[in-house]
Design an enzyme around this catalytic site. Structure first.
Site, PDB file in Angstrom:
ATOM      1  N   HIS A 186       0.840  -1.212   0.000  1.00 38.01           N
ATOM      2  CA  HIS A 186       0.000   0.000   0.000  1.00 38.01           C
ATOM      3  C   HIS A 186       0.872   1.257   0.000  1.00 38.01           C
ATOM      4  CE1 HIS A 186      -3.211  -2.813   1.165  1.00 38.01           C
ATOM      5  NE2 HIS A 186      -2.330  -3.260   2.053  1.00 38.01           N
ATOM      6  N   SER A 244      15.982  19.461 -15.558  1.00 35.48           N
ATOM      7  CA  SER A 244      14.951  20.492 -15.558  1.00 35.48           C
ATOM      8  C   SER A 244      15.543  21.781 -16.101  1.00 35.48           C
ATOM      9  CB  SER A 244      14.417  20.717 -14.140  1.00 35.48           C
ATOM     10  OG  SER A 244      13.608  21.879 -14.080  1.00 35.48           O
TER      11      SER A 244
END
Length: 481
Positions: free
Chosen positions: A155, A285
């Site tokens: 999870h 970036s």
């Protein structure tokens, strides 16, 4: 390549030269000519006197179509509005001795459908070696890191420890299933063969004056000449479009595996435990110079979604074919089949690049384990206390109180997990203070992960890759884009 007309990035930017060439116009039309040539050879062998040696020689000499001939056929198609017949015309002009016997007894699907089946086979022959190498490189990675403990996640919440190598086996196992599926699809492929306009072989029966045996021999001989094991016994004008489903289904399933693998790597990159290769001059970036974006894994996820969607085209097309055929399959298959293969090609090439240069950061992994392991080790501490004569219920309560105090430090104060230090400072646990380091050894929390990994690679993977040994290490890991 024109810069003022749209070009699919699948071919112009991403896919390998061999896959882009397979679905090129030159390959398509040259394959049509190969089919016409082999049909003529088989018909001549079976006694059709209209086909001369000179005709066969000319057809063979001009199987590879030229750019000028493609241009001529394009102009002819604008007149006759039929792509196959425009190529029959141009091939006949190039081979005048064969002009009258090209396409003899055949329908357009003799070349279009048989060619598509050849492309499906040859496309899988390009993909399978790439997949084999992805599995091979990832298996080496799994063996290298089979013993390295790492925090497991369920999870996306901290769970029991596993190892870096064992986690990789989860990826490999799915890729092995993909290898099985692609190999099955490739080996199951047949040809449409020589079937005529509605699959009845009526035109060929007329050519051979009602000789059924000759027609069957013709069908078998063409299949043999083209390197296939068999022809589908029953067709309409086209081969059943369920064959496309049988091929694009495994490709879509490969897309699922690739997406899962690449997503895990993206998540691990965020955790700073593992990342894909990053070139020295690569820019992550345009604004944030420090960033190391997982762009290859993101590309895999992006294209894997498209790969999965191509399967829907195949299932929907197969389900709406009427009787012996309709033509609403033609346009979509020109898009979805090449698109699926080109997409699978770049997904595998990118995966190969990624798994050949995965970077692992042990110190980050150790730090994350140290933050979570104290909570996981509480049961070990309790058992050690019981062995030293303690009461389990009392010990459990002591651990519970200390655990909640440590959790509050982590969650509310942003501090480190100090549960073990609290245990060391608590006199109740004095009988096991000397055992705490051993009780916190991460290697004792991974179960059989190292052994499972080694057996899986040495037995399961080795057996699966054995038939493909000639492909291993033949595939470049470099990406041009």
């Amino acid at each position: 390549m024109s810069n003022d007309a749209y070009q699919t990035p699948l071919a112009s930017r991403y896919a390998s030269k061999e896959m882009a060439a397979l679905f090129s116009l030159k390959t398509r039309y040259s394959t049509w000519r190969k089919l016409w040539y082999n049909l003529a050879v088989a018909e001549k062998e079976l006694g059709l006197k209209a086909i001369t040696d000179e005709a066969i020689e000319q057809l063979k000499a001009h199987i590879e179509i030229t750019d000028e001939e493609i241009e001529a056929a394009t102009k002819q198609e604008a007149i006759v509005r039929h792509d196959v017949m425009s190529h029959v015309h141009v091939y006949g002009e190039t081979c005048p001795a064969a002009a009258g016997i090209i396409h003899l007894g055949a329908t357009s699907c003799f070349v279009t459908d048989n060619a598509d089946l050849i492309f499906l086979r040859d496309g899988l022959d390009i993909l399978i070696p790439k997949l084999v190498n992805v599995i091979d490189r990832l298996s080496k990675f799994a063996m290298e890191y089979k013993d390295m403990p790492v925090l497991g996640w369920t999870h996306f919440q901290p769970a029991q420890l596993t190892t870096v190598g064992k986690r990789a086996t989860l990826w490999i196992q799915e890729l092995l299933w993909d290898l099985r599926n692609l190999s099955r699809a490739r080996n199951d492929l047949g040809l449409r063969g020589v079937k005529g306009t509605t699959g009845t072989q009526a035109s060929f029966l007329a050519l051979f004056n009602g000789d059924h045996d000759a027609v069957e021999e013709l069908d078998a001989r063409v299949v043999e000449l083209l390197g296939f094991d068999y022809a589908y016994p029953c067709t309409g004008q086209t081969y059943s479009r369920k064959i496309d489903v049988d091929v694009l289904g495994p490709l879509a399933s490969l897309g699922c595996s690739a997406h899962k693998l690449a997503t895990d790597i993206r998540l691990l990159a965020n955790l700073k435990e593992m990342e894909e290769p990053f070139e020295k001059s690569q820019i992550g970036s345009s604004a944030m110079a420090y960033k190391r974006n997982p762009m290859r894994s993101e590309r895999v996820c992006s294209l894997a979604r498209h790969l999965q969607s191509c399967f829907q085209d195949a299932t929907q097309t197969a389900s709406v074919q009427w009787f012996e055929r309709t033509l609403d399959d033609s346009a979509i298959r020109r898009v979805s089949i090449p698109g699926a293969f080109l997409t699978a090609d770049i997904v595998l090439s990118t995966l190969l690049n990624i798994v050949s240069g995965l970077v692992v950061y042990p110190k980050v992994i150790e730090r994350r384990i140290s933050a979570e392991l104290p909570f996981m080790a509480t049961e070990n501490v309790i058992m050690a206390m019981v062995k030293a004569g303690g009461d389990r219920q009392e010990c459990h309560e002591q651990i519970r109180v200390l655990s909640h105090q440590a959790a509050r430090v982590v969650k509310e104060e942003g501090g480190d997990n100090d549960l073990i230090e609290r245990i060391r400072r608590t006199e109740y646990f004095a009988p096991v203070h000397g055992q705490l380091d051993a009780l916190l050894d991460p290697s004792t929390f991974v179960g059989r992960a190292p052994q499972q990994t080694e057996k899986f690679v040495k037995v399961t993977v080795a057996k699966a890759l054995e038939p493909f040994a000639k492909y291993v290490n033949t595939e470049s890991t470099q990406l041009s884009v």
